[in-house]
Design a protein around this motif. Structure first.
Motif, mmCIF file in Angstrom:
data_model
loop_
_atom_site.group_PDB
_atom_site.id
_atom_site.type_symbol
_atom_site.label_atom_id
_atom_site.label_comp_id
_atom_site.label_asym_id
_atom_site.label_seq_id
_atom_site.Cartn_x
_atom_site.Cartn_y
_atom_site.Cartn_z
ATOM 1 N N ARG A 287 0.694 -1.156 0.045
ATOM 2 C CA ARG A 287 0.025 0.179 0.102
ATOM 3 C C ARG A 287 0.884 1.156 0.135
ATOM 4 O O ARG A 287 0.643 2.319 -0.594
ATOM 5 N N ASN A 291 0.949 3.751 -3.091
ATOM 6 C CA ASN A 291 0.752 5.250 -2.981
ATOM 7 C C ASN A 291 1.778 6.110 -3.526
ATOM 8 O O ASN A 291 1.580 7.054 -4.198
ATOM 9 N N ALA A 297 -6.184 3.872 -6.318
ATOM 10 C CA ALA A 297 -6.505 3.249 -5.239
ATOM 11 C C ALA A 297 -7.369 1.984 -5.614
ATOM 12 O O ALA A 297 -7.655 0.793 -4.987
ATOM 13 N N SER A 373 -5.522 13.878 -0.963
ATOM 14 C CA SER A 373 -6.193 12.691 -0.283
ATOM 15 C C SER A 373 -7.702 12.855 -0.363
ATOM 16 O O SER A 373 -8.204 13.732 0.507
ATOM 17 N N THR A 403 -5.243 10.355 -4.171
ATOM 18 C CA THR A 403 -5.550 8.817 -3.495
ATOM 19 C C THR A 403 -6.947 8.826 -2.805
ATOM 20 O O THR A 403 -7.425 9.870 -2.531
ATOM 21 N N GLN A 415 -2.118 7.834 4.042
ATOM 22 C CA GLN A 415 -1.642 8.373 2.833
ATOM 23 C C GLN A 415 -1.094 9.889 3.151
ATOM 24 O O GLN A 415 -0.086 10.227 2.704
#
Length: 645
Positions: A287, A291, A297, A373, A403, A415
């Protein structure tokens, strides 16, 4: 010649067995090599600590699940039990004024009690573990919502230190993870109950005939799982400085995946703490690395699913090949195992040196890189924010990474940590919850990176700008227009967003405040539908059974309003007036068609454009307004043609 051939064959066989018996460790090393080669931001001290923090909650949950899987069981309730335990701690320490030490003990007791109930239903009630723990998943989550009334509860400051760092650099969650891992290894390898777990998982009937009290052992096994879930919930809530009733949703699947990836068999009888830790680290590295590489995602979910499938296939291949993963405490060459880990450490050190040389000469203009984000991309409103942000970034010639937090405050914190370790020029955040994002936002502040909030504020942290519509004002406008459309009297229902989210609280509070001017309007029911069209349809269908004579509906977003329209059928826009919120494309089309009376429009694409514009200006050292309010307006059939969106 024959001897040489034999030695060669034996060596190849030994290497093959080494790889099979340490597949998870091999996979972790390969994954670290790949991520280090692809991203110069991956192999930094700050980012590696981020990986540890992000793995902590999953690992602690997975340690508890290891006990269950080793004994050939399954526990689907650990995520909900974690949320319930944290909620009990926060509620008892704040609302009830209980001393923090007693509140912590009560939270741990809650987790153990949930585990005991699972064990009792499985051992004495003869329920399959899948069914028993699935029921507990629902019960624990429901109790968490009941206790908290659907709203986050501030965590006691004395416990919130579990989310801090020691000496300004060593994260406490990592220390807790290591401590719980050592406890797991000790229980599995050095205790009677640990040996019982392997015996039950290997052959339950044989274990019973050999004198083991299998039913009582299972009670203890599931109690251990509940205890570890409670610990994970406390650590998670400490990271977010609040107990979120919807926290840790889906974490049970990550925990099970970590155990399986780490080499345990779902058939039972094998598994160890070190393998589970490696499995959790693999998920965290995936993950984190994806990122940093700006992978969508949605694709991240695909990649993680493939990794889990490959792990199960590897387990099958390993068993067919006769590989025998060492069960803790059951023998095996410990010196050889230690040598394997030492070799892995040497390889990792070599990678550090190589990748440092590889990326040492790179120099990116990170002031021209922006991270965004979003709380979720499973909603047209936020998709439009992304579209507006991407269009503005392209126009200004900056690199924008987007994200999706999937409405998970913990994932959003991860994130923001990843963005911080990249050293971006500016970070934009659309908070899942205005309070839960605070600790991660303070980390951004500490790194000296400007933070811009969009749509929702960030409480108790420094933001260069807030670009938003006023949700409270929008709620008041919705109340006014719906009440006037109904002539000041009638019965209405309210479809709420996801419990605990700041947007739902603010819109609901504004609507309630606005209705005070219209005493003839009666709210006969309020139910959450989680911002989702399908749930809006289902909830509205159910509410109509109890309230067939309603006159109006207020839905806190257009998706739920569209679901309500479907449930109302021919009544929508005629005998029942529905008003939504957001001004999405589908919502405005329903307004044009007359089935949706109105939508409180926020112009989401404009929010995204302005947020990026301000982020670029701040990164270049310019000054921006502290608060930029994009006007909301009620869009009805009369003015929908004039609304640009």
């Amino acid at each position: 010649m024959a001897t040489d051939t034999l030695k060669s064959t034996t060596g190849a066989s030994g290497l093959r067995r080494l790889l099979l018996d340490n597949g998870a460790l091999t996979a972790l090393i390969v994954l670290v090599i790949a991520m280090s080669a692809l991203s110069g931001d991956f192999l930094t001290t700050d980012n590696l600590l981020n990986v540890g923090v992000q793995a902590a909650v999953t690992a602690i949950l997975a340690f508890g699940v290891t006990f269950v899987i080793v004994s050939a069981g399954i526990d689907l309730s650990v995520g909900s039990v974690a949320a319930l335990s944290a909620t009990v701690l926060a509620w008892s320490a704040t609302s009830q004024g209980m001393p923090v030490v007693l509140a912590v003990l009560l939270a741990i007791a809650t987790g153990i009690a949930c585990g005991l109930v699972n064990g009792f239903l499985i051992s004495y009630g003869k329920l399959p573990p899948f069914i028993a723990t699935l029921a507990m998943l629902s019960v624990a989550r429901g109790l968490s919502l009941v206790i908290s009334q659907g709203s986050p509860i501030a965590f006691p400051s004395s416990v919130s230190h579990l989310g801090d760092t020691l000496g300004g650099w060593l994260p406490v969650p990592v220390l807790v993870m290591v401590g719980m891992g050592l406890i797991t290894a000790f229980v599995l390898g050095r205790t009677y109950i640990g040996r019982s777990m392997y015996a039950i998982g290997g052959n339950e009937e044989a274990a019973r005939l050999s004198g083991l009290r299998v039913k009582k052992q299972k009670l203890a096994i599931y109690a251990f799982s509940g205890l570890f879930a409670a610990a994970a919930g406390i650590v998670l809530a400490a990271r977010l400085s609040s107990a979120q009733p919807q926290a840790a949703q889906g974490y049970e699947l990550d925990a099970i995946a970590a155990v399986v990836i780490g080499g345990a068999s779902l058939a039972g009888g094998t598994g160890k703490a070190s393998g589970t830790l490696i499995g959790a680290l693999i998920l965290a590295v995936l993950r984190n690395g994806l990122n940093l590489l700006s992978v969508s995602a949605f694709w991240q979910q695909v990649v993680i699913g493939v990794v889990i499938a490959l792990a199960v296939l590897l387990d099958t291949v390993r068993r067919k090949a006769g590989a025998t993963p060492v069960a803790a405490g059951t023998g095996g060459n410990k010196g050889k195992q230690a040598a394997t880990y030492v070799l892995a450490a040497v390889v990792a050190a070599a990678i550090v040196g190589a990748t440092s040389l590889l990326h040492g000469g790179t120099s990116e203009a990170k002031s021209q890189k922006i991270g965004l984000s979003l709380s979720t991309l499973n909603n047209p409103f936020f998709v439009q924010i992304r579209a507006g942000a991407q269009a503005e970034a392209k126009k200004l010639g900056v690199d924008l990474t987007v994200t999706d937090a999937q409405n998970d405050a913990s994932q959003q914190a991860n994130q923001l940590q990843n963005f911080t370790s990249e050293g971006l020029g500016t970070i934009i955040v659309n908070a899942v919850d205005s309070d839960a994002v605070t600790p991660a936002a303070k980390g951004v502040n500490k790194a000296g990176i400007p933070l811009v909030a969009v749509d929702r504020a960030v409480n108790n942290a420094d933001t260069a700008a807030l670009v938003a519509s006023d949700n409270v004002a929008g709620g008041k406008l919705a109340a006014k227009d719906l009440a006037e459309k109904l002539g000041g009297k009638g019965k209405i229902v309210v479809l709420q967003g996801q419990a605990g989210t700041s947007a739902s609280r603010e819109r609901g509070a504004g609507f309630t405040e606005g209705l005070k001017a219209y005493p003839g309007i009666e709210v006969v029911a309020k139910q959450p539908a989680d911002w989702d069209r399908t749930k809006g349809l289902d909830v509205m269908t159910n509410l109509l059974q109890a309230n067939p004579d309603i006159d109006g509906v207020f839905a806190e977003n257009d998706e739920m309003a569209l679901g309500a329209i479907k449930a109302l059928g021919s009544k929508a826009g005629k005998s029942v007036q529905v008003i939504g919120f957001d001004g999405t494309a589908d919502g405005l089309n329903a307004v044009k068609a007359g089935t949706l009376y109105a939508s409180v429009a926020q112009q989401p694409a404009e929010l995204g454009r302005i947020a990026v514009r301000n982020a670029v200006k701040v990164a270049e050292g310019g000054k921006v307004e502290k608060s930029v309010m994009v006007p909301v307006k009620v869009v009805t059939k009369e003015n929908v043609a004039d609304f640009a969106g």
